[in-house]
Design a protein around this motif. Sequence first.
Motif, PDB file in Angstrom:
ATOM      1  N   LEU A  51       0.821  -1.205   0.000  1.00  0.00           N
ATOM      2  CA  LEU A  51       0.000   0.000   0.000  1.00  0.00           C
ATOM      3  C   LEU A  51       0.859   1.260   0.000  1.00  0.00           C
ATOM      4  CD1 LEU A  51      -2.782  -1.095   2.527  1.00  0.00           C
ATOM      5  CD2 LEU A  51      -3.004  -0.836   0.047  1.00  0.00           C
ATOM      6  N   ALA A  52       1.980   1.217   0.699  1.00  0.00           N
ATOM      7  CA  ALA A  52       2.884   2.366   0.703  1.00  0.00           C
ATOM      8  C   ALA A  52       3.441   2.624  -0.688  1.00  0.00           C
ATOM      9  CB  ALA A  52       4.026   2.140   1.698  1.00  0.00           C
ATOM     10  N   ALA A  53       3.717   1.564  -1.444  1.00  0.00           N
ATOM     11  CA  ALA A  53       4.233   1.727  -2.813  1.00  0.00           C
ATOM     12  C   ALA A  53       3.183   2.304  -3.751  1.00  0.00           C
ATOM     13  CB  ALA A  53       4.716   0.374  -3.344  1.00  0.00           C
ATOM     14  N   MET A  54       1.915   2.172  -3.405  1.00  0.00           N
ATOM     15  CA  MET A  54       0.822   2.750  -4.186  1.00  0.00           C
ATOM     16  C   MET A  54       0.410   4.125  -3.677  1.00  0.00           C
ATOM     17  SD  MET A  54      -0.584   0.835  -6.704  1.00  0.00           S
ATOM     18  CE  MET A  54      -2.331   1.228  -6.757  1.00  0.00           C
ATOM     19  N   GLY A  55       0.929   4.526  -2.510  1.00  0.00           N
ATOM     20  CA  GLY A  55       0.473   5.767  -1.896  1.00  0.00           C
ATOM     21  C   GLY A  55      -0.941   5.661  -1.389  1.00  0.00           C
ATOM     22  N   LEU A  56      -1.336   4.477  -0.916  1.00  0.00           N
ATOM     23  CA  LEU A  56      -2.713   4.218  -0.489  1.00  0.00           C
ATOM     24  C   LEU A  56      -2.829   3.993   1.017  1.00  0.00           C
ATOM     25  CD1 LEU A  56      -4.081   1.870  -3.313  1.00  0.00           C
ATOM     26  CD2 LEU A  56      -4.764   4.227  -2.831  1.00  0.00           C
ATOM     27  N   LEU A  57      -1.867   4.462   1.788  1.00  0.00           N
ATOM     28  CA  LEU A  57      -1.938   4.292   3.237  1.00  0.00           C
ATOM     29  C   LEU A  57      -3.081   5.120   3.813  1.00  0.00           C
ATOM     30  CD1 LEU A  57       1.875   4.450   4.049  1.00  0.00           C
ATOM     31  CD2 LEU A  57       0.412   2.425   4.177  1.00  0.00           C
ATOM     32  N   SER A  58      -3.632   4.648   4.921  1.00  0.00           N
ATOM     33  CA  SER A  58      -4.759   5.338   5.553  1.00  0.00           C
ATOM     34  C   SER A  58      -4.309   6.658   6.177  1.00  0.00           C
ATOM     35  CB  SER A  58      -5.386   4.437   6.617  1.00  0.00           C
ATOM     36  OG  SER A  58      -4.428   4.076   7.596  1.00  0.00           O
ATOM     37  N   GLY A  59      -5.291   7.463   6.566  1.00  0.00           N
ATOM     38  CA  GLY A  59      -4.994   8.806   7.067  1.00  0.00           C
ATOM     39  C   GLY A  59      -4.224   8.840   8.365  1.00  0.00           C
ATOM     40  N   ASN A  60      -4.278   7.763   9.155  1.00  0.00           N
ATOM     41  CA  ASN A  60      -3.537   7.748  10.421  1.00  0.00           C
ATOM     42  C   ASN A  60      -2.141   7.152  10.277  1.00  0.00           C
ATOM     43  OD1 ASN A  60      -4.441   5.097   9.991  1.00  0.00           O
ATOM     44  ND2 ASN A  60      -4.506   4.662  12.194  1.00  0.00           N
ATOM     45  N   ALA A  61      -1.681   6.980   9.034  1.00  0.00           N
ATOM     46  CA  ALA A  61      -0.359   6.388   8.784  1.00  0.00           C
ATOM     47  C   ALA A  61       0.642   7.465   8.388  1.00  0.00           C
ATOM     48  CB  ALA A  61      -0.451   5.340   7.686  1.00  0.00           C
ATOM     49  N   THR A  62       1.873   7.278   8.819  1.00  0.00           N
ATOM     50  CA  THR A  62       2.976   8.154   8.433  1.00  0.00           C
ATOM     51  C   THR A  62       4.090   7.300   7.838  1.00  0.00           C
ATOM     52  OG1 THR A  62       2.469   9.717  10.210  1.00  0.00           O
ATOM     53  CG2 THR A  62       4.670   9.842   9.217  1.00  0.00           C
ATOM     54  N   ALA A  63       4.483   7.626   6.605  1.00  0.00           N
ATOM     55  CA  ALA A  63       5.555   6.886   5.935  1.00  0.00           C
ATOM     56  C   ALA A  63       6.848   7.689   5.992  1.00  0.00           C
ATOM     57  CB  ALA A  63       5.176   6.599   4.489  1.00  0.00           C
ATOM     58  N   THR A  64       7.941   6.985   6.206  1.00  0.00           N
ATOM     59  CA  THR A  64       9.262   7.605   6.197  1.00  0.00           C
ATOM     60  C   THR A  64      10.168   6.805   5.258  1.00  0.00           C
ATOM     61  OG1 THR A  64       9.929   6.275   8.113  1.00  0.00           O
ATOM     62  CG2 THR A  64       9.023   8.476   8.544  1.00  0.00           C
ATOM     63  N   GLY A  65      11.344   7.362   4.978  1.00  0.00           N
ATOM     64  CA  GLY A  65      12.237   6.704   4.043  1.00  0.00           C
ATOM     65  C   GLY A  65      11.815   7.005   2.619  1.00  0.00           C
ATOM     66  N   SER A  66      12.025   6.040   1.724  1.00  0.00           N
ATOM     67  CA  SER A  66      11.778   6.293   0.304  1.00  0.00           C
ATOM     68  C   SER A  66      11.124   5.094  -0.364  1.00  0.00           C
ATOM     69  CB  SER A  66      13.107   6.609  -0.397  1.00  0.00           C
ATOM     70  OG  SER A  66      12.944   6.705  -1.789  1.00  0.00           O
ATOM     71  N   ALA A  67      10.186   5.396  -1.289  1.00  0.00           N
ATOM     72  CA  ALA A  67       9.605   4.385  -2.162  1.00  0.00           C
ATOM     73  C   ALA A  67       9.510   5.016  -3.544  1.00  0.00           C
ATOM     74  CB  ALA A  67       8.232   3.939  -1.666  1.00  0.00           C
ATOM     75  N   VAL A  68      10.351   4.563  -4.463  1.00  0.00           N
ATOM     76  CA  VAL A  68      10.434   5.162  -5.795  1.00  0.00           C
ATOM     77  C   VAL A  68       9.871   4.182  -6.814  1.00  0.00           C
ATOM     78  CG1 VAL A  68      11.977   6.067  -7.570  1.00  0.00           C
ATOM     79  CG2 VAL A  68      12.447   6.525  -5.154  1.00  0.00           C
ATOM     80  N   VAL A  69       8.871   4.645  -7.589  1.00  0.00           N
ATOM     81  CA  VAL A  69       8.261   3.849  -8.646  1.00  0.00           C
ATOM     82  C   VAL A  69       8.531   4.536  -9.976  1.00  0.00           C
ATOM     83  CG1 VAL A  69       6.114   2.933  -9.607  1.00  0.00           C
ATOM     84  CG2 VAL A  69       6.464   2.941  -7.125  1.00  0.00           C
ATOM     85  N   ASP A  70       9.271   3.854 -10.859  1.00  0.00           N
ATOM     86  CA  ASP A  70       9.590   4.392 -12.182  1.00  0.00           C
ATOM     87  C   ASP A  70      10.185   5.788 -12.093  1.00  0.00           C
ATOM     88  OD1 ASP A  70       9.738   4.217 -14.979  1.00  0.00           O
ATOM     89  OD2 ASP A  70       7.820   5.266 -15.225  1.00  0.00           O
ATOM     90  N   GLY A  71      11.060   5.981 -11.116  1.00  0.00           N
ATOM     91  CA  GLY A  71      11.747   7.266 -10.964  1.00  0.00           C
ATOM     92  C   GLY A  71      10.981   8.312 -10.200  1.00  0.00           C
TER      93      GLY A  71
END
Length: 564
Positions: A51-71
Amino acid sequence: MSILTTTDLGVSFRTESGPVDAVRGVTLHVEPGETLALVGESGSGKSTVALAAMGLLSGNATATGSAVVDGHEIVGAPESALRSMRGSTVSMVFQEPATALDPLTRVGAQIAEVIRNHRDVSAAEAAAHAVDLLDRVGIPSPRDRARAFPFQLSGGQRQRVVIAMAIANEPKLLIADEPTTALDVTVQAEILELLRSLAADTGTGVLLVTHNMGVVADFADRVAVMLQGEIVETGGVEDVLLRPGHEYTKRLLAAVPRLQVGVGERVAPDATAPSGAPGASDPAGRPDPAPVVDLRDVSVTFGRGARAVHALRGIDVVVHTGETVGLVGESGSGKSTAARVALGLQKPTSGSVHLFGTDLARARGRDRRALRSGIGVVLQDPVASLDARMSVAECIAEPLAVHRRGMSSADRRRRIDEVLDAVRLPRALAARAPRELSGGQRQRVSLARALVLSPRLLVADEPTSALDVSVQETVLEVLRELQDDLGFACLFVSHDLAVVQEFAERVVVMRQGVIEEQGACTATLVHPETDYTRRLLAAVPVPDPVVQRQRRADRLATLAAVAP
């Protein structure tokens, strides 16, 4: 260049009791045309990574670091940028197509909508392309099927529609989250072959999230193993599955049921399949003149005339005390209909149904209710079968409220504690809501509810298909121990032939409403007598990449030989 690269990816969820770190320091990559399988137990974080790779995390989620798709960086990207990528650069195939599709919109229109969201084409052009996509994913009569609603399609066809939507705009990355969990083995093999050919033809990279190690062996190039939010092992599929380095990976693989094929000798049918005739005995050798379940020449027909659907055609199924009988077959074979007939939930068009020696057709009122009190049921999806508004204790006590109305609250509480102990759940969970439990815990709550009346018959309809292998092993172990202690009969409906072979004494193989063959699992699932059973067994993926590669080649060669 990698189509997906995550670097030190972390995901934290805000909860009432504080932050929960679901994913920590995940670094992985997927190359064009490659399949990376992400495996681990429920709650390990693998779906959260997807879900993080799709940018579909829920509103109470915080992502850190990096996830790069096709640049393109996904973490922290604005929603407008993510919307333009979803369905074009990156697409997702979800586990349950019935929930992923709009039940009120024709499937062709749903595919066309995905196309028009990302391409400047007319409605007619999008509709024509939708038909082409349905044809590409192997749906027969695609022009007619485009006008169908999702409920008019089989489970395998719905999953193909979801795949058609996912590949409509030729994504560079396809994320498949448990894409074959609810499918029978032959449809599963067809879906995997479809995904494999699509990846080979288009160079699409695939991130496969699954708990099925046979699917991993069949489909993946590399494997990443997750435990409690972290990757503990990664490598080529043969290295990880055949030479695991981490203790957790070894335990995970040890829990996988293994299908045994082609060993031992065929046991004579008259020695393996109790007929229910006078003098028959249960597996322990005790006289059992009245089987727990006895279906004789049962047929079920829906509708009339030329449009009638014959769900069952003159089947005979007998289940004895203390015995487990597996019902297997493809979707639409009639196995769930047979289970509903045994439960008294479906009236047969013809034939007889005896429960505990009583003709169900003649039972009325209290007698019929007494028969049903002797049956427990465990369904496939505990989320749907447990009332979200009730506590665990209330869910378990529901059968007591129906069939033991005079029971005191103290006795009811004592019985709830007893069945919680029996299914290896802490008594403290009784006050929680089902949503607060893991998938395996919820399924054991379902089992506790089914056993709270001490039934003589347990009907289990796909009770482990949605569980990861270690949780599945635990649930089956608990079920086996309870059956040994309580002596109930079990009618076990499943598409997982390895689980049936491990858990059941006898198996009934069904196809299009008829019984192809039945007998002891040690004979029928090792040396099958019919071509259909052989095809079913050949479609089961095994968790050994080398063996599975040969099995797939043999299966495809056989299919090519019999193709018109």
